[in-house]
Design an enzyme around this catalytic site. Structure first.
Site, short mmCIF file in Angstrom:
data_model
loop_
_atom_site.label_atom_id
_atom_site.label_comp_id
_atom_site.label_asym_id
_atom_site.label_seq_id
_atom_site.Cartn_x
_atom_site.Cartn_y
_atom_site.Cartn_z
N ASP A 162 0.86 -1.18 0.00
CA ASP A 162 0.00 0.00 0.00
C ASP A 162 0.90 1.24 0.00
OD1 ASP A 162 -2.92 1.10 0.51
OD2 ASP A 162 -1.71 1.99 2.10
N HIS B 79 -7.13 -6.15 -1.34
CA HIS B 79 -6.04 -5.21 -1.12
C HIS B 79 -5.03 -5.65 -0.06
CE1 HIS B 79 -4.03 -1.35 -1.09
NE2 HIS B 79 -4.20 -1.25 0.22
#
Length: 323
Positions: free
Chosen positions: A104, A300
């Site tokens: 991320d 994610h």
């Protein structure tokens, strides 16, 4: 709680003040950098595996998170300062070079570290967020035009105290919804949780009442406990420096990362679908790419959603690198 039992916690000096580290194993240094809204704990499944494979695995709390320092000045969270934190960690651990792996925001921090300080970071692994060279239009202008009548979450995060007012009265509930919104088994089909209705809140679009399979109640307690103690401002200040980063990195606009690299993304993650052009550009932007993987059915939070698969990819890639 599912924390590794034989890790060493320590803190080291950096330009920010102090950076909290969790270390396991011995051998070549692998520095693990988390994203938003997480902590070193996001790497709990990787630390023992990398240690067993013969590496000195070190997961850090990024500046503004967990038990690291939290400067009051928003500009203290600019990318170049975070890069120097990573260099300071490597030096404080008695090493000259390291492999850096990020997820991320951590992927962008890792990529920037490899780009700006290639003499320190000899290889770079990127999870979830692809590498796109610095440059292009000013970020705030791009985000302002996304979503039409809706507001993109990055724009929503820009105003100090605005997102904090939403999150901090119920940190645990907000985090549970945020993690669920971008996990493969709990993400909503619509409306898109990356956007905020005018006058609304980000959490209005979070799924409720169910944790993703990778996140236990005890795991959530670890994350929530850190943010309940520190507040959210340090974490959100990363988003509030994107225009500063754009200016600071002007000398690197369009620049490739030439060190050996790795990319692993989730096929259901908007970070990979929205940035598919960046992945297709890897022959130019990541000429040292060793391998690239898109994991089917993955969202994610990739190193937690698919820990075994990611661990296998990471250790295989690390074993392929020059000594």
């Amino acid at each position: 709680m599912s924390q590794p039992t034989d890790v060493t916690h320590r803190s080291v000096s950096s330009p920010a003040g102090r950076i909290h580290l969790v270390e396991q194993g011995a051998g070549p240094l692998v520095l693990l950098v988390h994203g938003f809204p997480e902590s070193w704990y996001s790497w709990r499944h990787q630390l023992p595996v990398l240690a067993a494979a013969g590496y000195r695995a070190v997961a850090m709390d990024v500046r503004g998170y967990g038990r690291s320092s939290k400067p009051a000045n928003v500009a203290a969270y600019r990318m170049l300062d975070l890069v120097e934190d990573n260099v300071a960690v490597v030096r404080a651990l008695g090493e000259e070079t390291a492999v850096i792996v990020g997820h991320d925001w951590g992927a962008t921090i890792a990529a920037s570290s490899a780009l700006v300080r290639p003499e320190v970071f000899r290889a770079v692994g990127l999870l979830s967020v692809p590498y796109a060279p610095p440059g292009g239009p000013r970020p705030s202008e791009v985000f302002a035009h996304m979503g039409g009548d809706e507001e993109f979450y990055v724009s929503y995060f820009q105003e100090p105290e605005r997102a904090e007012a939403e999150i901090e009265p119920d940190v645990r509930g907000w985090l549970a919804g945020f993690y669920a919104a971008f996990s493969a088994d709990t993400m909503p089909a619509a409306p898109d949780p990356h956007f905020v209705s005018r006058g609304g809140k980000l959490r209005d679009r979070f799924p409720a009442g169910r944790l993703p399979a990778w996140l236990s109640a005890d795991d959530l307690d670890v994350y929530a406990g850190e943010f309940e103690r520190t507040g959210m401002t340090g974490a959100l200040n990363r988003y509030r420096n994107m225009d500063r980063d754009w200016a600071d990195l002007a000398a690197f606009h369009g620049a490739p990362i030439t060190q050996p690299s790795l990319f692993v993304g989730g096929a259901l993650d908007a970070s990979t679908t929205w940035l598919s052009d960046a992945i297709r550009a890897y022959p130019t932007t990541l000429p040292g790419l060793v391998s690239s993987h898109l994991l089917d059915g993955c969202g994610h939070w990739i190193q937690q959603e698919r820990r075994a698969e990611v661990n296998e990819i990471l250790t295989g890639w690390l074993a392929s690198l020059p000594a």
